[in-house]
Design a protein around this motif. Structure first.
Motif, PDB file in Angstrom:
ATOM      1  N   TYR A  42       6.523  -6.126   0.343  1.00 32.54           N
ATOM      2  CA  TYR A  42       5.131  -6.602   0.355  1.00 32.54           C
ATOM      3  C   TYR A  42       5.068  -8.092   0.054  1.00 32.54           C
ATOM      4  O   TYR A  42       5.818  -8.617  -0.761  1.00 32.54           O
ATOM      5  CB  TYR A  42       4.289  -5.885  -0.706  1.00 32.54           C
ATOM      6  CG  TYR A  42       3.943  -4.452  -0.398  1.00 32.54           C
ATOM      7  CD1 TYR A  42       4.210  -3.870   0.827  1.00 32.54           C
ATOM      8  CD2 TYR A  42       3.331  -3.673  -1.364  1.00 32.54           C
ATOM      9  CE1 TYR A  42       3.877  -2.564   1.083  1.00 32.54           C
ATOM     10  CE2 TYR A  42       3.000  -2.348  -1.113  1.00 32.54           C
ATOM     11  CZ  TYR A  42       3.283  -1.800   0.118  1.00 32.54           C
ATOM     12  OH  TYR A  42       2.953  -0.497   0.367  1.00 32.54           O
ATOM     13  N   LYS A  43       4.117  -8.748   0.708  1.00 35.35           N
ATOM     14  CA  LYS A  43       3.756 -10.115   0.360  1.00 35.35           C
ATOM     15  C   LYS A  43       2.446 -10.010  -0.405  1.00 35.35           C
ATOM     16  O   LYS A  43       1.635  -9.123  -0.138  1.00 35.35           O
ATOM     17  CB  LYS A  43       3.571 -10.957   1.615  1.00 35.35           C
ATOM     18  CG  LYS A  43       4.841 -11.133   2.417  1.00 35.35           C
ATOM     19  CD  LYS A  43       4.584 -11.911   3.680  1.00 35.35           C
ATOM     20  CE  LYS A  43       5.833 -11.969   4.510  1.00 35.35           C
ATOM     21  NZ  LYS A  43       5.574 -12.562   5.822  1.00 35.35           N
ATOM     22  N   GLY A  47      -2.111 -11.782  -6.267  1.00 31.06           N
ATOM     23  CA  GLY A  47      -1.593 -10.616  -6.972  1.00 31.06           C
ATOM     24  C   GLY A  47      -1.910  -9.287  -6.307  1.00 31.06           C
ATOM     25  O   GLY A  47      -1.614  -8.234  -6.863  1.00 31.06           O
ATOM     26  N   ILE A  48      -2.485  -9.329  -5.125  1.00 28.49           N
ATOM     27  CA  ILE A  48      -2.846  -8.109  -4.390  1.00 28.49           C
ATOM     28  C   ILE A  48      -1.955  -8.048  -3.151  1.00 28.49           C
ATOM     29  O   ILE A  48      -1.723  -9.075  -2.509  1.00 28.49           O
ATOM     30  CB  ILE A  48      -4.326  -8.163  -3.949  1.00 28.49           C
ATOM     31  CG1 ILE A  48      -5.239  -8.314  -5.153  1.00 28.49           C
ATOM     32  CG2 ILE A  48      -4.703  -6.929  -3.152  1.00 28.49           C
ATOM     33  CD1 ILE A  48      -6.691  -8.583  -4.777  1.00 28.49           C
ATOM     34  N   PRO A  49      -1.456  -6.857  -2.799  1.00 26.23           N
ATOM     35  CA  PRO A  49      -0.670  -6.781  -1.562  1.00 26.23           C
ATOM     36  C   PRO A  49      -1.463  -7.335  -0.380  1.00 26.23           C
ATOM     37  O   PRO A  49      -2.669  -7.134  -0.268  1.00 26.23           O
ATOM     38  CB  PRO A  49      -0.416  -5.282  -1.395  1.00 26.23           C
ATOM     39  CG  PRO A  49      -0.518  -4.721  -2.773  1.00 26.23           C
ATOM     40  CD  PRO A  49      -1.545  -5.565  -3.475  1.00 26.23           C
ATOM     41  N   GLU A  50      -0.755  -8.057   0.477  1.00 22.13           N
ATOM     42  CA  GLU A  50      -1.383  -8.739   1.605  1.00 22.13           C
ATOM     43  C   GLU A  50      -2.210  -7.788   2.477  1.00 22.13           C
ATOM     44  O   GLU A  50      -3.327  -8.108   2.883  1.00 22.13           O
ATOM     45  CB  GLU A  50      -0.289  -9.407   2.441  1.00 22.13           C
ATOM     46  CG  GLU A  50      -0.779 -10.204   3.611  1.00 22.13           C
ATOM     47  CD  GLU A  50       0.378 -10.807   4.392  1.00 22.13           C
ATOM     48  OE1 GLU A  50       0.224 -11.966   4.809  1.00 22.13           O
ATOM     49  OE2 GLU A  50       1.403 -10.121   4.596  1.00 22.13           O
ATOM     50  N   TRP A  51      -1.671  -6.596   2.745  1.00 21.07           N
ATOM     51  CA  TRP A  51      -2.398  -5.647   3.598  1.00 21.07           C
ATOM     52  C   TRP A  51      -3.707  -5.236   2.952  1.00 21.07           C
ATOM     53  O   TRP A  51      -4.735  -5.094   3.623  1.00 21.07           O
ATOM     54  CB  TRP A  51      -1.542  -4.422   3.923  1.00 21.07           C
ATOM     55  CG  TRP A  51      -1.202  -3.569   2.732  1.00 21.07           C
ATOM     56  CD1 TRP A  51      -0.088  -3.655   1.961  1.00 21.07           C
ATOM     57  CD2 TRP A  51      -1.994  -2.517   2.184  1.00 21.07           C
ATOM     58  NE1 TRP A  51      -0.139  -2.723   0.954  1.00 21.07           N
ATOM     59  CE2 TRP A  51      -1.297  -2.004   1.065  1.00 21.07           C
ATOM     60  CE3 TRP A  51      -3.213  -1.957   2.509  1.00 21.07           C
ATOM     61  CZ2 TRP A  51      -1.787  -0.958   0.298  1.00 21.07           C
ATOM     62  CZ3 TRP A  51      -3.701  -0.909   1.736  1.00 21.07           C
ATOM     63  CH2 TRP A  51      -2.988  -0.432   0.648  1.00 21.07           C
ATOM     64  N   PHE A  52      -3.728  -5.027   1.642  1.00 22.27           N
ATOM     65  CA  PHE A  52      -4.945  -4.626   0.939  1.00 22.27           C
ATOM     66  C   PHE A  52      -5.939  -5.786   0.886  1.00 22.27           C
ATOM     67  O   PHE A  52      -7.136  -5.587   1.073  1.00 22.27           O
ATOM     68  CB  PHE A  52      -4.609  -4.157  -0.486  1.00 22.27           C
ATOM     69  CG  PHE A  52      -5.805  -3.641  -1.223  1.00 22.27           C
ATOM     70  CD1 PHE A  52      -6.203  -2.325  -1.091  1.00 22.27           C
ATOM     71  CD2 PHE A  52      -6.551  -4.478  -2.045  1.00 22.27           C
ATOM     72  CE1 PHE A  52      -7.314  -1.841  -1.767  1.00 22.27           C
ATOM     73  CE2 PHE A  52      -7.665  -4.011  -2.722  1.00 22.27           C
ATOM     74  CZ  PHE A  52      -8.047  -2.688  -2.577  1.00 22.27           C
TER      75      PHE A  52
END
Length: 92
Positions: A42-43, A47-52
């Motif tokens: 994940y990127k 602080g939140i995953p990129e997809w989310f």
């Protein structure tokens, strides 16, 4: 005579369905397009995953702006008491 309010309501309902479809496609594309099987890949953005971040945070902001624009420019004010006025001969 068909009430013009039904035509307006049907048009606005179709616009609402289109907005829902845009929201779903946006969410699905980013949630499943950027996600991976391994959380180590994940990127992160803030602080939140990129997809989310793109599917939920940016998607929410985008849809809020889009719905506001649609309501302001495409939706119409429709009086509910028009039918009552027609029964009384147009008197209030």
């Amino acid at each position: 005579m068909k009430d013009k309010r039904f035509k307006i309501a049907n048009r606005e309902a179709i616009i609402g369905v289109v907005l829902v479809l845009i929201n779903f496609v946006w969410w699905f594309a980013f949630a499943y397009g950027l996600g991976s099987d391994d959380p180590k890949d994940y990127k992160y953005i803030l602080g939140i995953p990129e997809w989310f971040f793109y599917s939920c945070v940016v998607g929410f902001i985008l849809m809020t702006i889009l719905v506001s624009i649609v309501v302001k420019f495409l939706f119409k004010e429709v009086p509910f008491d028009e039918e009552e006025n027609e029964d009384r001969g147009g008197q209030t």
